[in-house]
Design an enzyme around this catalytic site. Structure first.
Site, PDB file in Angstrom:
ATOM      1  CG  HIS A 195      17.558  33.158  -3.812  1.00  0.00           C
ATOM      2  ND1 HIS A 195      16.889  32.494  -2.796  1.00  0.00           N
ATOM      3  CD2 HIS A 195      17.658  32.273  -4.841  1.00  0.00           C
ATOM      4  CE1 HIS A 195      16.601  31.259  -3.189  1.00  0.00           C
ATOM      5  NE2 HIS A 195      17.042  31.107  -4.428  1.00  0.00           N
ATOM      6  CG  HIS A 197      17.847  32.501  -9.642  1.00  0.00           C
ATOM      7  ND1 HIS A 197      18.985  31.728  -9.646  1.00  0.00           N
ATOM      8  CD2 HIS A 197      17.036  31.989  -8.676  1.00  0.00           C
ATOM      9  CE1 HIS A 197      18.875  30.773  -8.736  1.00  0.00           C
ATOM     10  NE2 HIS A 197      17.710  30.918  -8.131  1.00  0.00           N
TER      11      HIS A 197
END
Length: 209
Positions: A195, A197
């Protein structure tokens, strides 16, 4: 001796011990720095063993305090270590569903900002900036973490960064934003589903670690 060096352009330093924080006998000091541009930033610095129990940050101009954000510096590290101890990396590599897989399948609700065939962007439930969202691949394809990437992942990784830029601008970050990818326990990764950010909506500090 301060565990975080002061920037060379600091013109004024004022500090005080803050008895209101639970520091497990570690001494902390709030250091206020006035930079040449007249902006004031504050960072809670730990003076024992180069470890901070808590970090306090806020930004303001000379006489106007903004919102105070209190965050334990060790929270993410503890979560990452707990994830490793629970076997999360191995479970993810074996195909066990992660929190983010469940967001992709809509089993867990999230505030979706963008979705296409390969990527999903949604707001972080614990935002660390006015704009803070995540961009993930809908199909991990072995990308439990960035260090597992191979040549075949290049198109996907490029697409994730493109989506990060597109959504950041959509969210009003025309003046700039930051992307961060945590990898492994020392990188404070707690969810083993790659992922990205994205932080923005304010003047970010440096260094980030």
């Amino acid at each position: 001796m301060l565990s975080r060096p002061l920037p060379p352009d600091a013109r004024f330093v004022a500090g005080y011990l803050d008895p209101g924080l639970q520091t497990d006998s570690r001494t902390v000091i709030l250091v206020m720095l006035v930079a040449p541009r007249g902006l004031v930033s504050a960072h809670l610095v730990c003076i024992a063993q180069n470890h901070a129990k808590r970090i306090v940050q806020y930004g303001h101009k000379r006489a106007r305090l903004g919102n105070l954000i209190v965050r334990s510096m060790s929270d993410e590290g503890k979560a990452a270590q707990k994830s490793v101890e629970s076997g999360a990396p191995q479970k993810a590599e074996q195909g066990e569903l992660t929190l983010f897989d469940k967001i992709v399948s809509k089993q867990i609700p999230a505030t979706i900002l963008f979705e296409d065939e390969t990527a999903l962007a949604f707001k972080d439930i614990n935002p660390q900036a006015p704009v803070h969202f995540l961009v993930i691949p809908k199909n991990r394809d072995g990308l439990t973490q960035l260090s597992n990437c191979s040549d075949r992942h290049e198109p996907l990784l490029g697409h994730l960064i493109r989506v990060a830029s597109k959504v950041a601008l959509q969210e009003g970050c025309e003046k700039g934003f930051r992307t961060v990818i945590n990898d492994g326990p020392q990188g404070c990764q707690s969810v083993y589903h790659l992922h990205v950010h994205v932080f923005g909506g304010k003047q970010l500090g440096w260094p980030p670690c």
